[in-house]
Design an enzyme around this catalytic site. Structure first.
Site, mmCIF file in Angstrom:
data_model
loop_
_atom_site.group_PDB
_atom_site.id
_atom_site.type_symbol
_atom_site.label_atom_id
_atom_site.label_comp_id
_atom_site.label_asym_id
_atom_site.label_seq_id
_atom_site.Cartn_x
_atom_site.Cartn_y
_atom_site.Cartn_z
ATOM 1 N N HIS A 216 0.867 -1.184 0.000
ATOM 2 C CA HIS A 216 0.000 0.000 0.000
ATOM 3 C C HIS A 216 0.911 1.244 0.000
ATOM 4 O O HIS A 216 2.020 1.196 0.538
ATOM 5 C CB HIS A 216 -0.882 -0.051 1.264
ATOM 6 C CG HIS A 216 -1.837 1.098 1.367
ATOM 7 N ND1 HIS A 216 -1.460 2.325 1.883
ATOM 8 C CD2 HIS A 216 -3.127 1.212 1.009
ATOM 9 C CE1 HIS A 216 -2.499 3.140 1.827
ATOM 10 N NE2 HIS A 216 -3.521 2.492 1.306
ATOM 11 N N PRO A 217 0.450 2.354 -0.583
ATOM 12 C CA PRO A 217 1.338 3.526 -0.718
ATOM 13 C C PRO A 217 1.959 4.069 0.573
ATOM 14 O O PRO A 217 3.018 4.694 0.513
ATOM 15 C CB PRO A 217 0.413 4.579 -1.361
ATOM 16 C CG PRO A 217 -0.587 3.777 -2.117
ATOM 17 C CD PRO A 217 -0.808 2.517 -1.334
ATOM 18 N N VAL A 218 1.354 3.859 1.720
ATOM 19 C CA VAL A 218 2.003 4.366 2.946
ATOM 20 C C VAL A 218 3.107 3.444 3.451
ATOM 21 O O VAL A 218 3.887 3.843 4.312
ATOM 22 C CB VAL A 218 1.011 4.624 4.116
ATOM 23 C CG1 VAL A 218 0.028 5.711 3.757
ATOM 24 C CG2 VAL A 218 0.329 3.359 4.583
ATOM 25 N N LYS A 219 3.200 2.227 2.932
ATOM 26 C CA LYS A 219 4.198 1.271 3.429
ATOM 27 C C LYS A 219 5.570 1.568 2.812
ATOM 28 O O LYS A 219 5.710 2.510 2.042
ATOM 29 C CB LYS A 219 3.725 -0.161 3.136
ATOM 30 C CG LYS A 219 2.310 -0.463 3.684
ATOM 31 C CD LYS A 219 2.247 -0.529 5.200
ATOM 32 C CE LYS A 219 0.850 -0.474 5.784
ATOM 33 N NZ LYS A 219 -0.043 -1.571 5.493
ATOM 34 N N HIS A 220 6.570 0.759 3.125
ATOM 35 C CA HIS A 220 7.943 1.114 2.720
ATOM 36 C C HIS A 220 8.131 1.224 1.215
ATOM 37 O O HIS A 220 8.807 2.116 0.733
ATOM 38 C CB HIS A 220 8.941 0.095 3.276
ATOM 39 C CG HIS A 220 9.161 0.233 4.741
ATOM 40 N ND1 HIS A 220 8.336 -0.339 5.667
ATOM 41 C CD2 HIS A 220 10.098 0.901 5.439
ATOM 42 C CE1 HIS A 220 8.761 -0.030 6.880
ATOM 43 N NE2 HIS A 220 9.828 0.724 6.773
#
Ligand SMILES: *Cc1c(COP(=O)(O)O)cnc(C)c1O
Length: 397
Positions: A193-197
């Protein structure tokens, strides 16, 4: 005397909101996606295996399997372990709901446990208290990016014959006693997901050192069928067999090339997250009413989140007010997480209640995730600290 807080009419520290997390997409990433879109394979093509090898390389795991989300990865892990009706899987409550939903997808029963009050990681002593002959697995959540206490969990797993699944959605790039996350647990799951690394928009993966478990997750992502379209084309054959009930949890080729391209930056980005976290750690020393979380010996923290904990006894207001004050300053704070057992679904279906897990519930009233992403500059951290100074001037007692 009115404070200088933006919430109370003052000038905000930032005019544009600093988000708590944000992806970093380079021209190389875009070029890789475009090239794939122009090519022959949009899905089940060669980019899938290339990504899986890259992820196995980074994590040191024997095998990696790409799937369509972190949630699909958790579901596949439960399938691989043959979790079913009557089986129990131990899950900490300080996590995203997907960590326990996956057990229910397979007809199993999540058995919730409280977390360590300092680190907010799954507490092995609480796990031990909830082990029964039906315990099939534990989902260890590497909360905020800090690997859980796998040493203690492994001792329990070996003694009682259950498996360890790492929900490593936060901890890609971290390590436990020198072993990279992804190669520590029996199965590890990741989210892109875009907030992950690193991101593929939506996406996920499972890593494992156990070839049989990895093979089961690979079959699960494509309907429980034993070969994929490309293998059949290579073999010049139309024949396939569906041997288990699976799903379509595949990740497309253009998503795989995106996350493969992202993965090249992982080391640099985790180092940047750690440096930003150290800057927060140092700055928070000045405020007796807020601190970072505790550290587990042997765990190398990948800092998906920087979680600050308010000492609400030293403030005249509650967390909700501090949250609103920081948002008004242009600081995109967030809260991770509402303890899972408090969600209406779980209260209605598993009979969980407020008060069941007092440490996680107490922490929930006090935590705030501060902005943290690799593109952030030192000056952005300083803005957060300036906003915290204003909060302290207005509300510290
Ligand atoms: C993000 C996340 C997931 C789910 O990942 P998706 O890719 O959004 O499905 C699961 N567990 C934790 C702890 C997460 O942070």
């Amino acid at each position: 005397m009115p404070s200088d807080l933006a919430l109370e009419g003052g000038t905000p520290v930032r005019s544009k909101l600093l988000p708590y997390g944000r992806q970093w997409i380079s021209d190389d990433d875009i070029a890789a996606v475009v090239a794939t879109l122009r090519g022959d394979w949009l899905t089940t093509g060669p980019a899938v295996g290339v990504f899986e090898q890259a992820l196995a390389g980074v994590t040191g795991a024997a095998d990696a399997v790409a799937v369509s989300s972190g949630t699909a990865a958790l579901h596949a892990a439960m399938f691989a372990l043959q979790v079913g009706p009557g089986d129990e899987v131990i899950v900490p409550v300080m996590t995203f709901a997907a960590s326990s939903n996956c057990v229910i997808y397979q007809g199993g029963t999540p058995v919730f446990v409280d977390v360590d009050p300092q680190t907010l990681l799954i507490d092995p002593a609480e796990v031990e208290r909830r082990i029964t002959p039906r315990t099939k697995a534990v989902v260890a959540v590497d909360y905020a990016g800090q690997p859980a206490d796998y040493g203690a969990l492994r001792t329990l797993a070996d003694r009682h014959g259950f498996k360890i699944v790492a929900d490593a959605a936060h901890s890609l790039g971290g390590s436990y006693r020198g072993t990279p996350v992804g190669a520590v647990a029996d199965l590890s799951t990741f989210s892109f997901h875009p907030v992950k690394h690193v991101t593929s928009g939506e996406g996920g993966a499972i890593t494992s050192n156990d070839p049989a478990l990895a093979a089961r997750t690979r079959m699960f992502r494509t309907h429980g069928i034993t070969s994929d379209a490309r293998q059949r084309e290579a073999a010049g054959s139309w024949f396939y067999e569906m041997v288990e009930l699976g799903y379509n949890y595949r990740l497309t080729d253009f998503q795989c090339v995106l996350v493969t391209s992202q993965l090249k930056h992982l080391g640099e980005w985790v180092a940047r997250r750690q440096a930003l976290a150290a800057r927060y750690d140092a700055a928070l020393q000045a405020f007796p009413w807020v601190s970072g979380l505790g550290h587990l010996p042997g765990a190398c923290h990948a800092y998906h989140l920087y979680v600050a904990r308010l000492d609400t006894d030293r403030l005249s207001v509650d967390r909700a007010r501090v949250f609103a004050a920081l948002r008004a300053e242009g600081i995109g704070v967030n809260v991770h997480y509402i303890p899972v057992h408090l969600h209406p679904y779980y209260q209605q279906n598993l009979g969980t209640r407020p008060g069941d897990f007092p440490r996680a519930e107490a922490a929930y009233e006090q935590i705030l995730s501060l902005p943290l992403f690799p593109m952030m500059e030192d000056g952005d951290v300083d803005d957060v600290v300036r906003a915290l100074e204003k909060v302290g001037r207005a509300y510290a007692v």
